[in-house]
Design a protein around this motif. Structure first.
Motif, PDB file in Angstrom:
ATOM      1  N   ASP A 136       0.930  -1.198   0.097  1.00 39.52           N
ATOM      2  CA  ASP A 136      -0.016  -0.022   0.024  1.00 39.52           C
ATOM      3  C   ASP A 136       0.890   1.344   0.009  1.00 39.52           C
ATOM      4  OD1 ASP A 136       0.911   0.373   2.638  1.00 39.52           O
ATOM      5  OD2 ASP A 136      -0.915  -0.098   3.474  1.00 39.52           O
ATOM      6  N   GLY A 137       2.198   1.000  -0.153  1.00 38.19           N
ATOM      7  CA  GLY A 137       3.192   2.142  -0.172  1.00 38.19           C
ATOM      8  C   GLY A 137       3.690   2.917   1.232  1.00 38.19           C
ATOM      9  N   THR A 138       3.178   2.108   2.212  1.00 35.00           N
ATOM     10  CA  THR A 138       3.505   2.381   3.665  1.00 35.00           C
ATOM     11  C   THR A 138       4.968   2.038   3.847  1.00 35.00           C
ATOM     12  OG1 THR A 138       1.687   2.034   4.717  1.00 35.00           O
ATOM     13  CG2 THR A 138       3.389   2.011   6.113  1.00 35.00           C
ATOM     14  N   THR A 139       6.126   2.880   4.255  1.00 41.03           N
ATOM     15  CA  THR A 139       7.297   2.414   4.389  1.00 41.03           C
ATOM     16  C   THR A 139       7.823   2.384   5.860  1.00 41.03           C
ATOM     17  OG1 THR A 139       7.897   4.112   2.501  1.00 41.03           O
ATOM     18  CG2 THR A 139       9.691   3.735   3.924  1.00 41.03           C
ATOM     19  N   LYS A 140       8.609   1.488   6.194  1.00 42.36           N
ATOM     20  CA  LYS A 140       9.234   1.240   7.367  1.00 42.36           C
ATOM     21  C   LYS A 140      10.627   1.218   7.468  1.00 42.36           C
ATOM     22  CE  LYS A 140       8.731  -1.197  11.838  1.00 42.36           C
ATOM     23  NZ  LYS A 140       7.891  -2.015  12.529  1.00 42.36           N
ATOM     24  N   GLU A 141      11.550   1.914   8.052  1.00 41.39           N
ATOM     25  CA  GLU A 141      12.958   1.682   8.255  1.00 41.39           C
ATOM     26  C   GLU A 141      13.099   0.791   9.320  1.00 41.39           C
ATOM     27  OE1 GLU A 141      15.169   5.321   7.802  1.00 41.39           O
ATOM     28  OE2 GLU A 141      14.170   5.679   5.825  1.00 41.39           O
ATOM     29  N   ILE A 142      14.070  -0.275   9.071  1.00 45.06           N
ATOM     30  CA  ILE A 142      14.646  -0.845  10.504  1.00 45.06           C
ATOM     31  C   ILE A 142      16.090  -0.999  10.209  1.00 45.06           C
ATOM     32  CG2 ILE A 142      12.674  -2.435  10.537  1.00 45.06           C
ATOM     33  CD1 ILE A 142      14.643  -4.619   9.290  1.00 45.06           C
ATOM     34  N   HIS A 143      16.752  -1.445  11.379  1.00 41.60           N
ATOM     35  CA  HIS A 143      18.206  -1.553  11.315  1.00 41.60           C
ATOM     36  C   HIS A 143      18.436  -2.977  11.756  1.00 41.60           C
ATOM     37  CE1 HIS A 143      18.247   2.878  11.556  1.00 41.60           C
ATOM     38  NE2 HIS A 143      19.384   2.713  11.261  1.00 41.60           N
ATOM     39  N   ALA A 144      19.377  -3.842  10.850  1.00 46.68           N
ATOM     40  CA  ALA A 144      19.473  -5.096  10.783  1.00 46.68           C
ATOM     41  C   ALA A 144      20.989  -5.546  11.343  1.00 46.68           C
ATOM     42  CB  ALA A 144      19.213  -5.707   9.565  1.00 46.68           C
ATOM     43  N   GLU A 145      21.217  -6.574  11.882  1.00 47.60           N
ATOM     44  CA  GLU A 145      22.256  -7.019  12.397  1.00 47.60           C
ATOM     45  C   GLU A 145      23.208  -7.598  11.394  1.00 47.60           C
ATOM     46  OE1 GLU A 145      22.361  -9.519  15.975  1.00 47.60           O
ATOM     47  OE2 GLU A 145      20.662  -8.324  16.914  1.00 47.60           O
ATOM     48  N   ILE A 146      24.431  -7.268  11.222  1.00 45.92           N
ATOM     49  CA  ILE A 146      25.035  -8.152  10.050  1.00 45.92           C
ATOM     50  C   ILE A 146      25.170  -9.522  10.165  1.00 45.92           C
ATOM     51  CG2 ILE A 146      27.498  -8.121   9.004  1.00 45.92           C
ATOM     52  CD1 ILE A 146      27.698  -5.023   9.656  1.00 45.92           C
ATOM     53  N   GLY A 147      25.008 -10.227   9.202  1.00 47.81           N
ATOM     54  CA  GLY A 147      24.989 -11.872   9.317  1.00 47.81           C
ATOM     55  C   GLY A 147      23.783 -12.308   9.490  1.00 47.81           C
ATOM     56  N   GLN A 148      22.633 -11.615   9.858  1.00 50.90           N
ATOM     57  CA  GLN A 148      21.270 -12.301   9.981  1.00 50.90           C
ATOM     58  C   GLN A 148      20.602 -12.278   8.750  1.00 50.90           C
ATOM     59  OE1 GLN A 148      18.917  -8.493  12.035  1.00 50.90           O
ATOM     60  NE2 GLN A 148      18.171 -10.566  12.724  1.00 50.90           N
ATOM     61  N   SER A 149      19.527 -13.066   8.398  1.00 50.84           N
ATOM     62  CA  SER A 149      18.799 -12.890   7.225  1.00 50.84           C
ATOM     63  C   SER A 149      17.946 -12.036   7.096  1.00 50.84           C
ATOM     64  CB  SER A 149      18.145 -14.317   7.157  1.00 50.84           C
ATOM     65  OG  SER A 149      17.014 -14.296   7.981  1.00 50.84           O
ATOM     66  N   LEU A 150      17.746 -11.480   5.965  1.00 54.85           N
ATOM     67  CA  LEU A 150      16.798 -10.585   5.781  1.00 54.85           C
ATOM     68  C   LEU A 150      15.264 -10.732   6.408  1.00 54.85           C
ATOM     69  CD1 LEU A 150      16.146  -7.558   4.539  1.00 54.85           C
ATOM     70  CD2 LEU A 150      15.604  -8.810   2.400  1.00 54.85           C
ATOM     71  N   MET A 151      15.058 -12.011   6.295  1.00 52.78           N
ATOM     72  CA  MET A 151      13.892 -12.552   6.918  1.00 52.78           C
ATOM     73  C   MET A 151      13.846 -12.289   8.231  1.00 52.78           C
ATOM     74  SD  MET A 151      12.541 -16.512   7.176  1.00 52.78           S
ATOM     75  CE  MET A 151      13.501 -16.476   8.818  1.00 52.78           C
ATOM     76  N   SER A 152      14.766 -12.680   8.872  1.00 60.82           N
ATOM     77  CA  SER A 152      14.850 -12.801  10.586  1.00 60.82           C
ATOM     78  C   SER A 152      15.034 -11.292  11.014  1.00 60.82           C
ATOM     79  CB  SER A 152      16.121 -13.267  10.929  1.00 60.82           C
ATOM     80  OG  SER A 152      16.289 -13.166  12.390  1.00 60.82           O
ATOM     81  N   ALA A 153      15.459 -10.257  10.159  1.00 60.78           N
ATOM     82  CA  ALA A 153      15.207  -9.011  10.513  1.00 60.78           C
ATOM     83  C   ALA A 153      14.116  -8.329  10.525  1.00 60.78           C
ATOM     84  CB  ALA A 153      16.326  -8.275   9.484  1.00 60.78           C
ATOM     85  N   ALA A 154      13.295  -8.773   9.193  1.00 64.56           N
ATOM     86  CA  ALA A 154      11.795  -8.399   9.115  1.00 64.56           C
ATOM     87  C   ALA A 154      10.864  -8.853  10.148  1.00 64.56           C
ATOM     88  CB  ALA A 154      11.498  -8.822   7.733  1.00 64.56           C
ATOM     89  N   VAL A 155      11.136 -10.188  10.585  1.00 64.19           N
ATOM     90  CA  VAL A 155      10.366 -10.645  11.559  1.00 64.19           C
ATOM     91  C   VAL A 155      10.405  -9.958  12.844  1.00 64.19           C
ATOM     92  CG1 VAL A 155       9.707 -12.884  13.003  1.00 64.19           C
ATOM     93  CG2 VAL A 155       9.696 -12.991  10.444  1.00 64.19           C
TER      94      VAL A 155
END
Length: 106
Positions: free
Chosen positions: A10-29
């Motif tokens: 729907d165009g909603t944007t969310k910025e996150i910070h992820a740990e190096i080495g984790q999967s993109l999926m894990s960071a999203a969850v």
């Protein structure tokens, strides 16, 4: 920690910070990105972590391996930028990565 930008259908944007080495999926969850269902927990067996990598970034990622390519054929509305977020490892080089989310995983 690299910044990842998720853009919902729907165009909603969310910025996150992820740990190096984790999967993109894990960071999203871990950061409440609901469009990433991740039902198989990251074993590349269900396709419920399907996403679209922004065109500016798609050439910066390693090509998907055979198992991921196989699973992408089973997702809803795949395209040339489709990836499974469980197969993308966060690195410093992905700082600023833009990920588009599908309207649904089923």
């Amino acid at each position: 920690m690299p910044k990842i930008v998720f853009i919902d259908a729907d165009g909603t944007t969310k910025e996150i910070h992820a740990e190096i080495g984790q999967s993109l999926m894990s960071a999203a969850v871990q950061n409440g990105i609901d469009a990433i269902a991740a039902e198989c927990g990251g074993s590349c067996a269900c396709g419920t972590c399907h996403c679209y990598i922004d065109g500016e970034w798609s050439d910066r990622l390693p090509a998907p391996e055979f198992q991921e390519q196989d699973m992408i054929e089973c997702v809803v509305n795949p395209n040339e930028r489709s990836r499974l977020s469980c197969q993308i490892t966060v690195s410093a080089e992905l700082d600023g990565l833009v990920v588009h989310l599908p309207a649904g995983q089923y």
